[in-house]
Design a protein around this motif. Sequence first.
Motif, PDB file in Angstrom:
ATOM      1  N   TYR A 227      18.865   0.268   1.681  1.00 19.84           N
ATOM      2  CA  TYR A 227      18.518   1.664   1.459  1.00 19.84           C
ATOM      3  C   TYR A 227      17.787   2.251   2.663  1.00 19.84           C
ATOM      4  CZ  TYR A 227      19.959   2.197  -3.427  1.00 19.84           C
ATOM      5  OH  TYR A 227      20.685   2.323  -4.577  1.00 19.84           O
ATOM      6  N   SER A 228      16.969   1.441   3.318  1.00 26.19           N
ATOM      7  CA  SER A 228      16.246   1.942   4.485  1.00 26.19           C
ATOM      8  C   SER A 228      17.202   2.315   5.609  1.00 26.19           C
ATOM      9  CB  SER A 228      15.233   0.904   4.977  1.00 26.19           C
ATOM     10  OG  SER A 228      15.891  -0.233   5.516  1.00 26.19           O
ATOM     11  N   GLU A 229      18.391   1.718   5.620  1.00 29.18           N
ATOM     12  CA  GLU A 229      19.409   2.070   6.604  1.00 29.18           C
ATOM     13  C   GLU A 229      20.271   3.226   6.110  1.00 29.18           C
ATOM     14  OE1 GLU A 229      21.655  -1.445   7.382  1.00 29.18           O
ATOM     15  OE2 GLU A 229      19.892  -2.665   7.856  1.00 29.18           O
ATOM     16  N   LEU A 230      20.716   3.151   4.850  1.00 29.16           N
ATOM     17  CA  LEU A 230      21.607   4.174   4.312  1.00 29.16           C
ATOM     18  C   LEU A 230      20.940   5.535   4.226  1.00 29.16           C
ATOM     19  CD1 LEU A 230      23.227   2.104   1.414  1.00 29.16           C
ATOM     20  CD2 LEU A 230      24.317   2.775   3.569  1.00 29.16           C
TER      21      LEU A 230
ATOM     22  N   MET B 105       0.847  -1.209   0.000  1.00 28.53           N
ATOM     23  CA  MET B 105       0.000   0.000   0.000  1.00 28.53           C
ATOM     24  C   MET B 105       0.872   1.244   0.000  1.00 28.53           C
ATOM     25  SD  MET B 105      -2.987   1.037   2.709  1.00 28.53           S
ATOM     26  CE  MET B 105      -3.922   2.533   2.466  1.00 28.53           C
ATOM     27  N   ASP B 106       0.557   2.177  -0.862  1.00 28.67           N
ATOM     28  CA  ASP B 106       1.348   3.391  -0.945  1.00 28.67           C
ATOM     29  C   ASP B 106       1.209   4.225   0.317  1.00 28.67           C
ATOM     30  OD1 ASP B 106       2.069   2.615  -3.393  1.00 28.67           O
ATOM     31  OD2 ASP B 106       0.968   4.142  -4.510  1.00 28.67           O
ATOM     32  N   ALA B 107       2.280   4.946   0.615  1.00 29.20           N
ATOM     33  CA  ALA B 107       2.270   5.863   1.757  1.00 29.20           C
ATOM     34  C   ALA B 107       2.709   7.228   1.281  1.00 29.20           C
ATOM     35  CB  ALA B 107       3.201   5.344   2.855  1.00 29.20           C
ATOM     36  N   ILE B 108       2.491   8.227   2.102  1.00 30.66           N
ATOM     37  CA  ILE B 108       2.932   9.578   1.781  1.00 30.66           C
ATOM     38  C   ILE B 108       4.244   9.837   2.501  1.00 30.66           C
ATOM     39  CG2 ILE B 108       2.390  12.022   1.931  1.00 30.66           C
ATOM     40  CD1 ILE B 108       0.660  10.511  -0.018  1.00 30.66           C
ATOM     41  N   LEU B 109       5.264  10.189   1.749  1.00 32.48           N
ATOM     42  CA  LEU B 109       6.566  10.502   2.325  1.00 32.48           C
ATOM     43  C   LEU B 109       6.547  11.929   2.837  1.00 32.48           C
ATOM     44  CD1 LEU B 109       9.544  10.014   2.891  1.00 32.48           C
ATOM     45  CD2 LEU B 109      10.026  10.558   0.506  1.00 32.48           C
ATOM     46  N   LYS B 110       6.643  12.081   4.147  1.00 34.14           N
ATOM     47  CA  LYS B 110       6.684  13.404   4.760  1.00 34.14           C
ATOM     48  C   LYS B 110       8.062  13.593   5.368  1.00 34.14           C
ATOM     49  CE  LYS B 110       1.744  13.567   5.792  1.00 34.14           C
ATOM     50  NZ  LYS B 110       0.708  13.725   6.830  1.00 34.14           N
ATOM     51  N   PRO B 111       8.946  14.366   4.732  1.00 38.11           N
ATOM     52  CA  PRO B 111      10.291  14.551   5.255  1.00 38.11           C
ATOM     53  C   PRO B 111      10.265  15.062   6.678  1.00 38.11           C
ATOM     54  CG  PRO B 111      10.118  15.424   3.036  1.00 38.11           C
ATOM     55  CD  PRO B 111       8.725  15.077   3.472  1.00 38.11           C
ATOM     56  N   ALA B 112      11.287  14.651   7.463  1.00 33.36           N
ATOM     57  CA  ALA B 112      11.307  14.978   8.883  1.00 33.36           C
ATOM     58  C   ALA B 112      11.484  16.465   9.136  1.00 33.36           C
ATOM     59  CB  ALA B 112      12.420  14.190   9.577  1.00 33.36           C
ATOM     60  N   ASP B 113      12.060  17.198   8.205  1.00 30.07           N
ATOM     61  CA  ASP B 113      12.215  18.627   8.397  1.00 30.07           C
ATOM     62  C   ASP B 113      12.244  19.309   7.034  1.00 30.07           C
ATOM     63  OD1 ASP B 113      15.377  19.445   7.897  1.00 30.07           O
ATOM     64  OD2 ASP B 113      15.010  17.338   8.361  1.00 30.07           O
ATOM     65  N   LYS B 114      12.164  20.621   7.026  1.00 29.89           N
ATOM     66  CA  LYS B 114      11.997  21.359   5.784  1.00 29.89           C
ATOM     67  C   LYS B 114      13.170  21.187   4.833  1.00 29.89           C
ATOM     68  CE  LYS B 114       9.016  24.882   7.830  1.00 29.89           C
ATOM     69  NZ  LYS B 114       8.871  26.316   8.144  1.00 29.89           N
ATOM     70  N   THR B 115      14.378  21.014   5.363  1.00 30.25           N
ATOM     71  CA  THR B 115      15.538  20.913   4.482  1.00 30.25           C
ATOM     72  C   THR B 115      15.502  19.655   3.645  1.00 30.25           C
ATOM     73  OG1 THR B 115      16.808  19.885   6.260  1.00 30.25           O
ATOM     74  CG2 THR B 115      17.010  22.258   6.001  1.00 30.25           C
TER      75      THR B 115
ATOM     76  N   LYS C 245      15.380  -7.457  -2.528  1.00 31.88           N
ATOM     77  CA  LYS C 245      14.980  -7.294  -1.130  1.00 31.88           C
ATOM     78  C   LYS C 245      16.130  -6.739  -0.302  1.00 31.88           C
ATOM     79  CE  LYS C 245      11.504 -10.981  -1.033  1.00 31.88           C
ATOM     80  NZ  LYS C 245      11.117 -12.281  -0.418  1.00 31.88           N
ATOM     81  N   ARG C 246      17.338  -7.253  -0.550  1.00 29.44           N
ATOM     82  CA  ARG C 246      18.491  -6.801   0.219  1.00 29.44           C
ATOM     83  C   ARG C 246      18.812  -5.340  -0.069  1.00 29.44           C
ATOM     84  NH1 ARG C 246      20.895 -11.975  -1.649  1.00 29.44           N
ATOM     85  NH2 ARG C 246      20.701 -13.507   0.024  1.00 29.44           N
TER      86      ARG C 246
ATOM     87  N   SER D 277       5.544   1.630  -3.021  1.00 27.64           N
ATOM     88  CA  SER D 277       5.524   0.501  -2.102  1.00 27.64           C
ATOM     89  C   SER D 277       6.860  -0.229  -2.147  1.00 27.64           C
ATOM     90  CB  SER D 277       4.400  -0.469  -2.479  1.00 27.64           C
ATOM     91  OG  SER D 277       4.688  -1.071  -3.739  1.00 27.64           O
ATOM     92  N   ARG D 278       7.094  -1.072  -1.154  1.00 27.47           N
ATOM     93  CA  ARG D 278       8.315  -1.889  -1.138  1.00 27.47           C
ATOM     94  C   ARG D 278       8.373  -2.783  -2.374  1.00 27.47           C
ATOM     95  NH1 ARG D 278      12.196  -4.091   2.295  1.00 27.47           N
ATOM     96  NH2 ARG D 278      11.549  -2.692   3.962  1.00 27.47           N
ATOM     97  N   GLU D 279       7.221  -3.326  -2.756  1.00 25.16           N
ATOM     98  CA  GLU D 279       7.174  -4.197  -3.932  1.00 25.16           C
ATOM     99  C   GLU D 279       7.588  -3.440  -5.186  1.00 25.16           C
ATOM    100  OE1 GLU D 279       4.753  -3.919  -1.697  1.00 25.16           O
ATOM    101  OE2 GLU D 279       4.999  -5.883  -0.699  1.00 25.16           O
ATOM    102  N   GLU D 280       7.150  -2.191  -5.321  1.00 24.19           N
ATOM    103  CA  GLU D 280       7.536  -1.384  -6.484  1.00 24.19           C
ATOM    104  C   GLU D 280       9.025  -1.072  -6.462  1.00 24.19           C
ATOM    105  OE1 GLU D 280       3.612   1.230  -7.608  1.00 24.19           O
ATOM    106  OE2 GLU D 280       4.605   1.660  -5.698  1.00 24.19           O
ATOM    107  N   ALA D 281       9.570  -0.810  -5.261  1.00 23.99           N
ATOM    108  CA  ALA D 281      11.001  -0.536  -5.140  1.00 23.99           C
ATOM    109  C   ALA D 281      11.820  -1.767  -5.531  1.00 23.99           C
ATOM    110  CB  ALA D 281      11.334  -0.108  -3.716  1.00 23.99           C
ATOM    111  N   GLU D 282      11.389  -2.945  -5.080  1.00 22.05           N
ATOM    112  CA  GLU D 282      12.099  -4.173  -5.433  1.00 22.05           C
ATOM    113  C   GLU D 282      12.017  -4.441  -6.931  1.00 22.05           C
ATOM    114  OE1 GLU D 282      10.575  -7.261  -2.964  1.00 22.05           O
ATOM    115  OE2 GLU D 282      11.297  -6.344  -1.102  1.00 22.05           O
ATOM    116  N   ALA D 283      10.872  -4.140  -7.532  1.00 23.17           N
ATOM    117  CA  ALA D 283      10.729  -4.315  -8.983  1.00 23.17           C
ATOM    118  C   ALA D 283      11.678  -3.386  -9.733  1.00 23.17           C
ATOM    119  CB  ALA D 283       9.280  -4.060  -9.403  1.00 23.17           C
ATOM    120  N   ALA D 284      11.887  -2.178  -9.197  1.00 23.76           N
ATOM    121  CA  ALA D 284      12.813  -1.234  -9.834  1.00 23.76           C
ATOM    122  C   ALA D 284      14.244  -1.771  -9.797  1.00 23.76           C
ATOM    123  CB  ALA D 284      12.736   0.118  -9.138  1.00 23.76           C
TER     124      ALA D 284
END
Length: 211
Positions: free
Chosen positions: A59-62, A1-11, A53-54, A24-31
């Motif tokens: 990327y979620s860490e980096l 399910m898609d989510a809205i990316l809201k950056p933690a701060d204005k910068t 998947k890896r 979605s994660r599935e779309e990212a893996e397909a890319a």
Amino acid sequence: MDAILKPADKTAARKAPHELVRPSREEAEAAVRTLLAYLGDDPEREGLLDTPKRVVKSYSELYAGYFEDPVEHLKRTFEDVGGYEDMVLVRGIPFHSHCEHHMLPFIGTAHIAYYPNGGVVGLSKLARVVDIYANRLQTQENLTSQIVSTIDEHLQPRGLAVMLEAEHQCMTMRGVQKAGVSTITTQFTGVFRDDPAEQARFLTLIRGGAR
């Protein structure tokens, strides 16, 4: 399910005034599978089956800095410092970031000094600020500016000095392929900006001297 990316701060959204739709994660893996095929390899071979998947997990860490707010680490200050008003220097903060042009790493060291204005912040919090901004797609110049702006705005020190030294893999692995070349960026506020002697003292201290 898609989510809205809201950056933690204005910068984080300096070039994105609107909210970004996060795939979605599935779309990212397909890319990632598409990129593997573009490179000429077979995404279905055994060694690459779990690579998408890896990659997405790494990327979620980096790039975890997109989902953290550096200001949270500067909210608590300590005023019981025995009247200390001289320079506070945190030298040799290691960091790694990724160039926003090629998504290749640049790895280096940050040095931060400030003159307290009624209170000090926990030393580890300055390193946290560096890490949060570094864990986003960056240029070194912008990374330096973000660190300075955030610390200056929320601590309001009498002066702030920041230096970043880094080696960029977009120069060593591709393009001109010049290994060992480092880039240095600096920015000063307050007494550091106004007094060249304070800049010289800062530079002497980070190079291992004492004054």
